[in-house]
Design a protein around this motif. Structure first.
Motif: not given
Length: 589
Positions: A512-521
């Protein structure tokens, strides 16, 4: 952006049951003339402001003098809960509100005084009622403008309703009453200053419909309101009503302007001192040049060509400068607006990665914005648990029908115990699933507070967020049901529970925190590259979920923790990338 429709629905689901429960209690307190009839509305307004997301800042203090009449500006219906959350008080409103469904009843429970604008003769009756209320010790708030503005200005005060001051003096037999100017100003929305174009979003004026404006406030929320109490004035029987209204209007306009411009009392005093110092400096400069013309030799009188005259002129000039043009050292520069976040980063710099992220998350878990999300998630969780309890009980009553009364009673007791155990078992996954609807709000608060210089993240789309929350709930529920097999094996059950839930929590919240700044992959790839750090953070979060009542804070703590962890991991990877040699990579010196 936050998931605005869900925020409005969640706020309504919290506030409506609260009103249903508290309304009969408030009515009973009013019938008994209990002093708690004034306290309960104040507590409710504070709770409602926390749920909606309105943060109230109070400057000054309400006057302790009685009788007290409060003269305030008026920009929105939101002024009533904002002022009502500060202290116990009664309000004066237009008579049309008394006929509104639901809200008219709520206004009566607030002990509101209604005035009919169409009947000029009703003003005397309203003044008598206001005087009686003030004599009883309750401050009365009067929106002296007579209508609402757009929030950018203060309209002219109407003098007719200020006649309540005279009525209160006559009824109490005292020499005077206290009149206190109060300003209500809406300064920020979602942490950003409201300008002249954005402030009418909060204001309710003109032909705006109440239902649409209420929905917009519940949907967007995150409003900062500033309530400023001015100096108390005394009004006696001989006080001119028009002069009293003019003085109160001028003071409220000054307080509102200072609040909208972000001025503080010490700033205004500092500007006054600066102007006085500037005038003093100008006078000193004029005196300096006057003394210079009088004492120093003039070239027309032959003072320059006389050999030593030039030296004497230079020395005298230096002495005069030291005498008249001595300025104090400039004050140190003010701290940066982002100083708080920088201090937090310095406080945890050099500490282990997990510990620093956990400390920052724990500090912010109990902040007011986090509490608002916590109240909403808990209220919806309790509502779902209550619905589930009665549903399972109804299902058990329908299915468990035995011929033997004793066996039938035993079966119902076992079913009740099983239902209770199941409800306790479901508290954590239901809380995590419900809080997942607001986790973008929490992540946005953390990023804005601790990383104001970084670009903001992009929230997960609404449909995808709902699917992720549903998948996470089913996954946690299914795996924890499988772990029930190990419940009777001491030691192993706790270890297995920490490992499984640590993995699930780390996977969900870090993504959740990472997908705010990058794609899901890319987010999945980053999580796999740092699997040990992420998994250790998940185990730490799962250990918190073991503790009773602390497990209700797990979603908020986990979101803040993994936002910090993602920021640190991303910074470490960027630093390693800069140091790595390569034809297209810059080598850090």
């Amino acid at each position: 952006m936050v998931r605005r429709p869900l925020r409005a629905i969640a706020s309504a689901l919290v506030l409506v049951p609260t009103v249903i429960v508290l309304a009969p209690i408030q009515l009973a307190l009013m019938r008994m003339n209990s002093p708690h009839a004034q306290t309960l509305p104040m507590k409710f307004h504070r709770f409602a402001m926390a749920v909606v997301g309105v943060r109230v800042k109070v400057i000054g203090e309400p006057s302790s003098e009685r009788p007290l009449l409060i003269a305030s500006n008026h920009a929105s219906w939101l002024d009533i809960p904002v002022l009502g959350s500060v202290c116990r008080m009664s309000f004066v409103a237009k008579s049309e509100i008394a006929g509104w469904p639901v809200f008219g009843q709520l206004a009566r429970l607030q002990r509101t005084i209604f005035v009919d604008r169409a009947r000029r003769t009703a003003t005397a009756q309203v003044n008598d009622e206001m005087a009686a209320r003030m004599i009883a010790g309750s401050p009365v708030v009067l929106f002296a403008e007579g209508t609402s503005s757009d929030g950018n200005r203060v309209l002219a005060f109407r003098t007719s309703l200020l006649g309540a001051a005279r009525a209160a003096i006559a009824a109490s037999g005292g020499a005077s009453i206290a009149v206190q100017p109060v300003s209500v100003a809406y300064t920020h929305r979602n942490g950003l200053p409201l300008g002249r174009l954005g402030r009418p979003f909060v204001a309710w004026y003109g032909e705006m419909t109440f239902a649409h404006h209420l929905w917009s406030i519940l949907r967007d929320g995150a409003i900062d309101a500033t309530v400023t109490f001015g100096e108390t004035m005394r009004a006696d029987a001989g006080t001119d009503r028009k002069r009293l209204a003019a003085v109160a209007e001028r003071e409220v306009r000054r307080l509102t302007t200072n609040a909208l411009l972000g001025r503080k009392a010490e700033d205004v005093a500092g500007r006054r001192r600066s102007r006085r110092a500037s005038r003093s400096s100008k006078a000193s400069t004029r005196e300096y040049f006057g003394e210079r013309r009088r004492l120093l030799p003039s070239p027309l009188r032959g003072g320059v060509g006389g050999g030593g005259g030039s030296d004497r002129s230079a020395k005298g000039d230096v002495a005069l400068r030291r005498r008249f043009l001595r300025h104090p050292e400039p004050p140190p520069p003010p701290p940066s607006p982002q100083g708080g976040g920088e201090r937090r980063r310095r406080a945890t710099r050099g500490s282990p990665l997990m510990w620093s992220a956990a400390v920052l998350a724990a500090r912010q878990t109990f902040s007011p914005p986090f509490r608002a999300v916590l109240f909403k998630s808990l209220a919806i969780t309790l509502l779902l648990l209550v619905v589930g309890w009665f549903g399972l009980q109804a299902l058990a009553d329908r299915l468990l029908v035995l011929q033997n009364p004793t066996l039938n009673q035993i079966a119902h007791i076992v079913a009740g115990l099983g239902t209770a155990f199941g409800m306790l078992f479901l508290v954590t996954p239901i809380t995590a699933a419900v809080a997942g609807l607001f986790l973008d709000d929490v992540a946005e608060i953390v990023e804005r507070t601790h990383y104001p210089d970084d670009p903001p993240g992009t929230p997960v789309p609404l449909v995808r967020g709902l699917l992720l929350s549903a998948r996470f709930f089913l996954l946690v529920l299914g795996l924890n049901l499988l772990l029930l097999v190990l419940i009777f094996i001491p030691g192993v059950n706790l270890f297995a529970w920490l490992v499984v839930n640590g993995y699930l929590l780390s996977r969900e919240y870090f993504s959740l925190a990472a997908m705010r700044f990058r794609e899901a992959e890319d987010a999945t790839a980053m999580r796999r590259r740092n699997r040990l750090k992420v998994f250790a953070g998940g185990v730490l979060t799962a250990a918190l979920a073991v503790l009773p009542f602390a497990n209700l804070l797990t979603p908020l703590f986990a979101t803040a923790f993994f936002v910090h962890l993602h920021k640190r991991v991303a910074a470490d990877e960027a630093r390693k990338l800069r140091r790595a040699p390569g034809p297209e990579r810059r080598i850090e010196p």
